[in-house]
Design a protein around this motif. Structure first.
Motif, PDB file in Angstrom:
ATOM      1  N   SER A 281      31.955 -22.504  34.732  1.00  0.00           N
ATOM      2  CA  SER A 281      32.455 -21.148  34.554  1.00  0.00           C
ATOM      3  C   SER A 281      31.539 -20.322  33.654  1.00  0.00           C
ATOM      4  CB  SER A 281      33.849 -21.212  33.928  1.00  0.00           C
ATOM      5  OG  SER A 281      34.210 -19.964  33.429  1.00  0.00           O
TER       6      SER A 281
ATOM      7  N   ILE B  35      32.050 -27.109  39.662  1.00  0.00           N
ATOM      8  CA  ILE B  35      32.162 -25.699  39.271  1.00  0.00           C
ATOM      9  C   ILE B  35      31.893 -25.575  37.785  1.00  0.00           C
ATOM     10  CG2 ILE B  35      33.655 -23.660  39.113  1.00  0.00           C
ATOM     11  CD1 ILE B  35      35.342 -24.693  41.340  1.00  0.00           C
TER      12      ILE B  35
ATOM     13  N   GLU C 159      33.886 -15.476  35.800  1.00  0.00           N
ATOM     14  CA  GLU C 159      35.206 -15.244  35.223  1.00  0.00           C
ATOM     15  C   GLU C 159      35.216 -14.089  34.240  1.00  0.00           C
ATOM     16  OE1 GLU C 159      36.729 -18.847  33.562  1.00  0.00           O
ATOM     17  OE2 GLU C 159      38.766 -18.043  33.350  1.00  0.00           O
TER      18      GLU C 159
ATOM     19  N   PHE D 135      39.704 -14.939  41.601  1.00  0.00           N
ATOM     20  CA  PHE D 135      38.994 -16.221  41.542  1.00  0.00           C
ATOM     21  C   PHE D 135      37.732 -16.076  42.373  1.00  0.00           C
ATOM     22  CE2 PHE D 135      37.968 -20.547  42.825  1.00  0.00           C
ATOM     23  CZ  PHE D 135      38.136 -21.253  41.649  1.00  0.00           C
TER      24      PHE D 135
ATOM     25  N   THR E  33      33.914 -17.498  43.054  1.00  0.00           N
ATOM     26  CA  THR E  33      32.852 -18.480  42.821  1.00  0.00           C
ATOM     27  C   THR E  33      31.678 -18.194  43.747  1.00  0.00           C
ATOM     28  OG1 THR E  33      33.638 -20.139  44.422  1.00  0.00           O
ATOM     29  CG2 THR E  33      34.499 -20.310  42.191  1.00  0.00           C
TER      30      THR E  33
ATOM     31  N   LEU F 288      31.713 -20.147  38.607  1.00  0.00           N
ATOM     32  CA  LEU F 288      32.904 -19.293  38.588  1.00  0.00           C
ATOM     33  C   LEU F 288      32.589 -18.090  37.710  1.00  0.00           C
ATOM     34  CD1 LEU F 288      36.038 -18.929  39.094  1.00  0.00           C
ATOM     35  CD2 LEU F 288      36.369 -20.216  36.979  1.00  0.00           C
TER      36      LEU F 288
END
Lengths: 140, 144
Positions: free
Chosen positions: A9, A7, A57, A41, A43, A55
């Protein structure tokens, strides 16, 4: 030892707008979308590459203070938020045409580089996106 | 940070991206202001406030960066490189280059070829800061 990058971000300024762009336009699929306390959250990953998720965010409290959230938003919109995604494609010209068709603001045509044919643009927030059709190494 | 200033940032970024891309073209403030959908007077002021340097200075650094790249990755003559990055006079090019890089184009060229990295990365990191020429030796105290 480490085996893969799972992952990464990316700061986005609006998660719904980010979904429109990354899923609706670039062809990602939602991998996880759940409420985690006050934070969503979220993704997404490419269907052809489910092991590498992004991700999406939000810079917001309580993760960061309202003041810092504002500074991050400022930096993202100045192109300095740290978000840079580099994708590969099997056909840069075709991908460019398809994105143009979808109304993406594409400031440049695909350019031949030593490593491949690529072009860059920005997501709706200011993060840079680059797509390259990689040149195979001479031995391939 | 207000949504209005975020919107303004994105407009300025659009114009700055145009300079990164079309550096060889005669980009003037009215042209750039049109891309950012603001008036020319507003553009220069806002660009400077947003990125910390005036648009003209940014464009000069981009052109010098492209020249630095070509000097180290091609055999083209200094004059040819000067013209291809958007300068129209060799004298101006040499002066601006030396001011920004700290050494003339021909001396800079002797540093040798560059590592093959994606061009967007090269363009971000090789753009001269305009203060002093950077040493490329790791651990060198002159490195900043």
């Amino acid at each position: 030892m480490l085996t893969s990058l799972s992952i990464t971000s990316l700061y986005v300024l609006d998660q719904d707008q980010a979904l429109d762009f990354y899923v609706g336009t670039l062809g990602f699929e939602v991998q996880t979308d759940q409420q985690f306390g006050p934070m969503r959250f979220l993704t997404v990953a490419l269907p052809s590459d489910p092991g590498h998720a992004v991700l999406l965010e939000l810079p917001a409290p309580p993760s960061v203070s309202p003041e810092i959230a504002g500074q991050v938003r400022d930096l993202v919109t100045k192109g300095a938020g740290g978000g840079h995604l580099f994708f590969t494609t099997d056909d840069a010209h075709k991908t460019h045409a398809a994105l143009k068709e979808k109304g993406v603001e594409l400031p440049e045509e695909p350019v031949v580089q030593p490593y491949g044919i690529d072009f860059g643009f920005r997501d709706p927030f200011g993060n840079s996106v680059r797509i390259a059709q990689m040149t195979p190494p001479p031995s391939a | 940070m207000s949504r209005a200033s975020e919107d303004s940032n994105r407009r300025m970024l659009r114009a700055r991206d145009a300079m990164d891309r079309a550096y060889a073209e005669p980009l003037d403030v009215p042209t750039l202001a049109r891309l950012a959908h603001v008036s020319p007077a507003h553009f220069s002021r806002t660009f400077t406030a947003t990125f910390g340097e005036p648009p003209h200075r940014y464009l000069q650094r981009r052109r010098v960066e492209r020249a630095m790249f070509l000097l180290r990755s091609s055999d083209r003559s200094v004059t040819e490189i000067c013209m291809s990055v958007g300068f129209s006079s060799l004298g101006t090019f040499s002066r601006v280059f030396a001011d920004i890089v700290g050494e003339p184009p021909s001396v800079y060229r002797r540093r040798g070829p560059l590592a093959p990295v994606p061009s967007c990365f090269g363009m971000r990191w090789l753009r001269p800061s305009g203060e002093t020429a950077r040493s490329e030796k790791p651990g060198d105290p002159a490195r900043s």
